[in-house]
Design a protein around this motif. Structure first.
Motif, PDB file in Angstrom:
ATOM      1  N   ASN A 220      39.101  46.545  34.531  1.00 35.74           N
ATOM      2  CA  ASN A 220      39.208  46.202  35.950  1.00 35.74           C
ATOM      3  C   ASN A 220      39.945  44.883  36.185  1.00 35.74           C
ATOM      4  OD1 ASN A 220      38.693  46.866  38.689  1.00 35.74           O
ATOM      5  ND2 ASN A 220      37.014  45.393  38.752  1.00 35.74           N
ATOM      6  N   ILE A 221      40.506  44.274  35.149  1.00 36.43           N
ATOM      7  CA  ILE A 221      41.213  43.004  35.295  1.00 36.43           C
ATOM      8  C   ILE A 221      42.709  43.265  35.496  1.00 36.43           C
ATOM      9  CG2 ILE A 221      41.795  40.785  34.244  1.00 36.43           C
ATOM     10  CD1 ILE A 221      38.871  41.008  34.932  1.00 36.43           C
ATOM     11  N   LEU A 222      43.260  42.755  36.587  1.00 36.05           N
ATOM     12  CA  LEU A 222      44.691  42.870  36.831  1.00 36.05           C
ATOM     13  C   LEU A 222      45.440  41.762  36.099  1.00 36.05           C
ATOM     14  CD1 LEU A 222      46.937  44.390  38.319  1.00 36.05           C
ATOM     15  CD2 LEU A 222      46.563  42.862  40.276  1.00 36.05           C
ATOM     16  N   TYR A 223      44.954  40.508  36.245  1.00 39.18           N
ATOM     17  CA  TYR A 223      45.560  39.397  35.507  1.00 39.18           C
ATOM     18  C   TYR A 223      44.622  38.201  35.491  1.00 39.18           C
ATOM     19  CZ  TYR A 223      46.949  37.757  40.235  1.00 39.18           C
ATOM     20  OH  TYR A 223      46.963  37.364  41.545  1.00 39.18           O
ATOM     21  N   TYR A 224      44.955  37.244  34.619  1.00 37.16           N
ATOM     22  CA  TYR A 224      44.263  35.960  34.528  1.00 37.16           C
ATOM     23  C   TYR A 224      45.216  34.870  35.009  1.00 37.16           C
ATOM     24  CZ  TYR A 224      41.363  38.568  31.171  1.00 37.16           C
ATOM     25  OH  TYR A 224      40.574  39.492  30.557  1.00 37.16           O
ATOM     26  N   PHE A 225      44.671  33.888  35.715  1.00 39.21           N
ATOM     27  CA  PHE A 225      45.513  32.784  36.196  1.00 39.21           C
ATOM     28  C   PHE A 225      44.736  31.475  36.077  1.00 39.21           C
ATOM     29  CE2 PHE A 225      47.211  30.053  39.652  1.00 39.21           C
ATOM     30  CZ  PHE A 225      48.529  29.948  39.198  1.00 39.21           C
ATOM     31  N   LYS A 226      45.365  30.506  35.397  1.00 33.09           N
ATOM     32  CA  LYS A 226      44.745  29.189  35.225  1.00 33.09           C
ATOM     33  C   LYS A 226      45.703  28.130  35.745  1.00 33.09           C
ATOM     34  CE  LYS A 226      44.195  27.696  30.995  1.00 33.09           C
ATOM     35  NZ  LYS A 226      43.661  27.566  29.623  1.00 33.09           N
ATOM     36  N   GLN A 227      45.140  27.184  36.493  1.00 42.32           N
ATOM     37  CA  GLN A 227      45.952  26.155  37.147  1.00 42.32           C
ATOM     38  C   GLN A 227      45.293  24.791  36.967  1.00 42.32           C
ATOM     39  OE1 GLN A 227      45.936  25.726  41.567  1.00 42.32           O
ATOM     40  NE2 GLN A 227      48.081  26.350  41.416  1.00 42.32           N
ATOM     41  N   GLU A 228      46.034  23.866  36.364  1.00 44.60           N
ATOM     42  CA  GLU A 228      45.540  22.513  36.129  1.00 44.60           C
ATOM     43  C   GLU A 228      46.385  21.516  36.908  1.00 44.60           C
ATOM     44  OE1 GLU A 228      45.467  19.178  32.536  1.00 44.60           O
ATOM     45  OE2 GLU A 228      46.208  21.211  32.161  1.00 44.60           O
ATOM     46  N   ILE A 229      45.742  20.665  37.697  1.00 47.04           N
ATOM     47  CA  ILE A 229      46.473  19.632  38.428  1.00 47.04           C
ATOM     48  C   ILE A 229      46.792  18.488  37.465  1.00 47.04           C
ATOM     49  CG2 ILE A 229      46.415  18.002  40.349  1.00 47.04           C
ATOM     50  CD1 ILE A 229      44.521  19.840  41.805  1.00 47.04           C
ATOM     51  N   ILE A 230      48.068  18.091  37.412  1.00 44.36           N
ATOM     52  CA  ILE A 230      48.483  17.015  36.518  1.00 44.36           C
ATOM     53  C   ILE A 230      49.038  15.798  37.269  1.00 44.36           C
ATOM     54  CG2 ILE A 230      48.901  18.540  34.561  1.00 44.36           C
ATOM     55  CD1 ILE A 230      51.883  18.481  35.236  1.00 44.36           C
ATOM     56  N   ALA A 231      49.148  15.892  38.586  1.00 47.37           N
ATOM     57  CA  ALA A 231      49.561  14.757  39.421  1.00 47.37           C
ATOM     58  C   ALA A 231      49.226  15.126  40.870  1.00 47.37           C
ATOM     59  CB  ALA A 231      51.050  14.468  39.268  1.00 47.37           C
ATOM     60  N   PRO A 232      48.865  14.117  41.693  1.00 48.79           N
ATOM     61  CA  PRO A 232      48.784  12.677  41.422  1.00 48.79           C
ATOM     62  C   PRO A 232      47.519  12.327  40.624  1.00 48.79           C
ATOM     63  CG  PRO A 232      48.041  13.126  43.633  1.00 48.79           C
ATOM     64  CD  PRO A 232      48.529  14.444  43.085  1.00 48.79           C
ATOM     65  N   ALA A 233      47.415  11.054  40.263  1.00 52.15           N
ATOM     66  CA  ALA A 233      46.336  10.621  39.369  1.00 52.15           C
ATOM     67  C   ALA A 233      44.955  10.901  39.946  1.00 52.15           C
ATOM     68  CB  ALA A 233      46.491   9.128  39.068  1.00 52.15           C
ATOM     69  N   ARG A 234      44.797  10.783  41.252  1.00 55.45           N
ATOM     70  CA  ARG A 234      43.462  10.963  41.848  1.00 55.45           C
ATOM     71  C   ARG A 234      42.974  12.400  41.742  1.00 55.45           C
ATOM     72  NH1 ARG A 234      44.198  13.244  46.908  1.00 55.45           N
ATOM     73  NH2 ARG A 234      46.341  13.122  47.719  1.00 55.45           N
ATOM     74  N   LEU A 235      43.862  13.344  41.514  1.00 55.72           N
ATOM     75  CA  LEU A 235      43.471  14.757  41.397  1.00 55.72           C
ATOM     76  C   LEU A 235      43.578  15.276  39.970  1.00 55.72           C
ATOM     77  CD1 LEU A 235      45.285  16.248  44.548  1.00 55.72           C
ATOM     78  CD2 LEU A 235      42.872  15.604  44.338  1.00 55.72           C
ATOM     79  N   THR A 236      44.152  14.484  39.088  1.00 54.26           N
ATOM     80  CA  THR A 236      44.410  14.940  37.722  1.00 54.26           C
ATOM     81  C   THR A 236      43.125  15.378  37.018  1.00 54.26           C
ATOM     82  OG1 THR A 236      46.310  13.477  37.516  1.00 54.26           O
ATOM     83  CG2 THR A 236      45.313  14.244  35.473  1.00 54.26           C
ATOM     84  N   GLY A 237      43.228  16.501  36.327  1.00 51.41           N
ATOM     85  CA  GLY A 237      42.091  16.994  35.555  1.00 51.41           C
ATOM     86  C   GLY A 237      41.328  18.111  36.219  1.00 51.41           C
ATOM     87  N   THR A 238      41.590  18.388  37.503  1.00 50.48           N
ATOM     88  CA  THR A 238      40.966  19.522  38.170  1.00 50.48           C
ATOM     89  C   THR A 238      41.629  20.807  37.671  1.00 50.48           C
ATOM     90  OG1 THR A 238      40.482  18.228  40.149  1.00 50.48           O
ATOM     91  CG2 THR A 238      40.496  20.621  40.379  1.00 50.48           C
ATOM     92  N   VAL A 239      40.810  21.770  37.236  1.00 49.05           N
ATOM     93  CA  VAL A 239      41.338  23.017  36.681  1.00 49.05           C
ATOM     94  C   VAL A 239      40.646  24.201  37.365  1.00 49.05           C
ATOM     95  CG1 VAL A 239      41.867  24.299  34.582  1.00 49.05           C
ATOM     96  CG2 VAL A 239      41.534  21.832  34.457  1.00 49.05           C
ATOM     97  N   ASN A 240      41.444  25.177  37.781  1.00 48.13           N
ATOM     98  CA  ASN A 240      40.913  26.407  38.369  1.00 48.13           C
ATOM     99  C   ASN A 240      41.270  27.595  37.484  1.00 48.13           C
ATOM    100  OD1 ASN A 240      39.939  25.122  40.747  1.00 48.13           O
ATOM    101  ND2 ASN A 240      41.999  25.162  41.617  1.00 48.13           N
ATOM    102  N   LEU A 241      40.362  28.535  37.400  1.00 50.97           N
ATOM    103  CA  LEU A 241      40.567  29.761  36.625  1.00 50.97           C
ATOM    104  C   LEU A 241      40.141  30.943  37.471  1.00 50.97           C
ATOM    105  CD1 LEU A 241      41.045  31.365  33.926  1.00 50.97           C
ATOM    106  CD2 LEU A 241      38.631  30.883  33.391  1.00 50.97           C
ATOM    107  N   ALA A 242      40.973  31.994  37.498  1.00 58.65           N
ATOM    108  CA  ALA A 242      40.629  33.197  38.262  1.00 58.65           C
ATOM    109  C   ALA A 242      40.912  34.444  37.454  1.00 58.65           C
ATOM    110  CB  ALA A 242      41.410  33.233  39.571  1.00 58.65           C
ATOM    111  N   TYR A 243      39.989  35.406  37.560  1.00 60.54           N
ATOM    112  CA  TYR A 243      40.201  36.757  37.043  1.00 60.54           C
ATOM    113  C   TYR A 243      40.461  37.630  38.269  1.00 60.54           C
ATOM    114  CZ  TYR A 243      37.770  35.392  32.656  1.00 60.54           C
ATOM    115  OH  TYR A 243      37.380  34.792  31.492  1.00 60.54           O
ATOM    116  N   GLU A 244      41.695  38.090  38.424  1.00 64.61           N
ATOM    117  CA  GLU A 244      42.012  38.966  39.552  1.00 64.61           C
ATOM    118  C   GLU A 244      41.653  40.394  39.171  1.00 64.61           C
ATOM    119  OE1 GLU A 244      43.887  39.118  43.527  1.00 64.61           O
ATOM    120  OE2 GLU A 244      42.530  37.904  42.322  1.00 64.61           O
TER     121      GLU A 244
END
Length: 454
Positions: A220-244
């Motif tokens: 039932n998985i269409l795709y995987y998507f991972k997104q990591e913020i690398i700039a600006p510094a105040r947001l760096t390190g936030t990572v999102n992961l989704a199973y579509e």
């Protein structure tokens, strides 16, 4: 009487069964793919006056030089045939969307549409064409169109669509290339044009292209998507992961986020529908990503038909590393002198929010490129029926990988006078890197903590 009731029940059951498989077309219809229709299901012939040419196979893999993953422009020497402005837009209104016309009124002195010769450049690998033909005769709509059945081909669910929701599924199940990695950027300019770039590392994979995939667990998985913020510094390190997921009613999208400040991974059900888009200052919803994404279950989708329209197309200049973000991002809208529009046939679909559902957008009017099934224009209306936001997807067909990609995605807020532009790669160190070898361990929630360490 009992016999009569049983017969009527059987007839009703057969009727319901028949309606559930109407989405799959006959073999005779599917045989049009690659003959009178392109392998993707578009009309192969051009229009009557030749302003839209016939499809002859799309661009070849060597259409222009490619450097460090950045595609060259096969049409760099071309000049606009004409430019549509606020002063002459009325002359072309039958080939423009209400959203485009509204942008002329909102920005009469700066918004323009340069129209170039039309080129039908989309092409895909033969394996994708084979999958499309299989989809045509096997894929079926279930749950009132909100999910798919028998979608083993994995690409382009309905190449010969009969209903509006099938167009939505074609966009969502389109081929996005083999597993890829890229660095992209997003900006949300203030009214005066001031902005801060947000940069992301993005990873995309499909189950069928993961080295240790277990088909029984990923059906039932269409795709995987991972997104990591690398700039600006105040947001760096936030990572999102989704199973579509393919059936989001049976198994809704699974999403997690890692917050570097809190140093923990949590489930993120808000990464869906009209949840706020990542680092977008409230200027887009989650389902505005990729112009539209996610389950179609909250809307009723009406297929309006086909029309000829000036749409963003072959936008290679917007992709060029020679174009800097400061050249592109201007007050009110992106620099339209860098854009390219062509006359193409589009499918028109109207989405109306169901009375039992809620969403910021009460209506969405959508236009899909017939050759690639990618969305190119969407008009978003609020609960009062007022046109609110206008999305444009600046298509650039990746002739090396057979992918219809966006050189830029824009979403203009007509009320706020602001916009968001995302998916930019111009100032990245390299272009999108396809053919990546990923293991399932890279897409498990516990791995987010390692990805987000500053």
């Amino acid at each position: 009487m009992k016999t009569s009731i049983l017969i009527k029940s059987a007839v009703l059951s057969l009727s319901l069964l028949a309606s559930s498989v109407m989405a799959a077309v006959s073999q005779q219809e599917a045989d049009q793919l690659g003959t009178t229709l392109t392998p993707m299901g578009a009309q192969k012939a051009g229009n009557a006056d030749g302003s839209i040419p016939a499809w002859t196979g799309g661009l070849k893999t060597d259409a222009a030089p490619v450097q460090n993953g950045f595609l060259g422009d096969p049409f760099a020497a071309e000049k606009p045939l004409f430019v549509i402005t606020a002063s002459n837009a009325e002359q072309y209104k039958d080939k423009l969307s209400p959203g485009q016309l509204a942008l002329f009124k909102r920005y009469p002195n700066s918004y323009r549409i340069p129209v170039y010769p039309s080129h039908r450049t989309f092409s895909a690998p033969q394996a994708v064409y084979d999958a499309v033909k299989k989809s045509a005769t096997t894929t079926q709509l279930t749950n009132d169109g909100s999910s798919l059945a028998n979608f083993s081909a994995r690409y382009y669910a309905f190449p010969i669509p009969k209903t509006g929701v099938e167009l939505i599924w074609n966009h969502e199940t389109r081929y996005r290339g083999t597993n890829y990695y890229r660095t992209s950027a997003q900006a949300v300019p203030q009214v005066n044009g001031a902005y801060t770039m947000v940069a992301f590392n993005e990873t995309f994979a499909t189950p069928q292209n993961i080295t240790d995939n277990d088909p029984a667990k990923t059906e039932n998985i269409l795709y995987y998507f991972k997104q990591e913020i690398i700039a600006p510094a105040r947001l760096t390190g936030t990572v999102n992961l989704a199973y579509e997921t393919i059936d989001q009613l049976k198994e809704p999208r699974q999403a997690w986020t890692y917050n570097a400040g809190q140093r923990r991974v949590r489930r993120a059900p808000e990464i869906a529908y009209d949840g706020p888009g990542t680092a977008a200052d409230g200027m887009r919803t989650t389902d505005n990503t990729d112009i539209y994404n996610g389950s179609p279950d909250r809307y009723t989708w009406k297929l309006v038909g086909k029309k000829d329209m000036y749409i963003p197309y072959n936008s290679y200049r917007l992709w060029s590393p020679s174009v800097k973000y400061a050249d592109m991002i201007k007050p009110g809208h992106i620099n339209q002198d860098l854009t390219r529009y062509e006359l193409h046939r589009v499918w028109e679909v109207e989405g109306t929010l169901k009375p039992t559902e809620r969403h910021l957008y009460a209506k969405r009017h959508m236009y899909f490129d017939e050759d690639s099934w990618a969305l190119v224009e969407v008009d978003h209306y609020d609960s009062r029926g007022q046109l609110w936001r206008v999305a444009e997807g600046h298509l650039a067909n990746d002739y090396q990988n057979g992918v219809a990609s966006y050189a830029a995605q824009t979403l203009y807020d007509l009320v706020a006078g602001r916009y968001v532009v995302l998916g930019l790669i111009n100032e990245s160190k390299q272009g999108t890197q396809y053919g990546q070898k990923f293991a399932i361990s890279e897409f498990i929630p516990s791995a987010l903590r390692n990805a987000g360490i500053r």
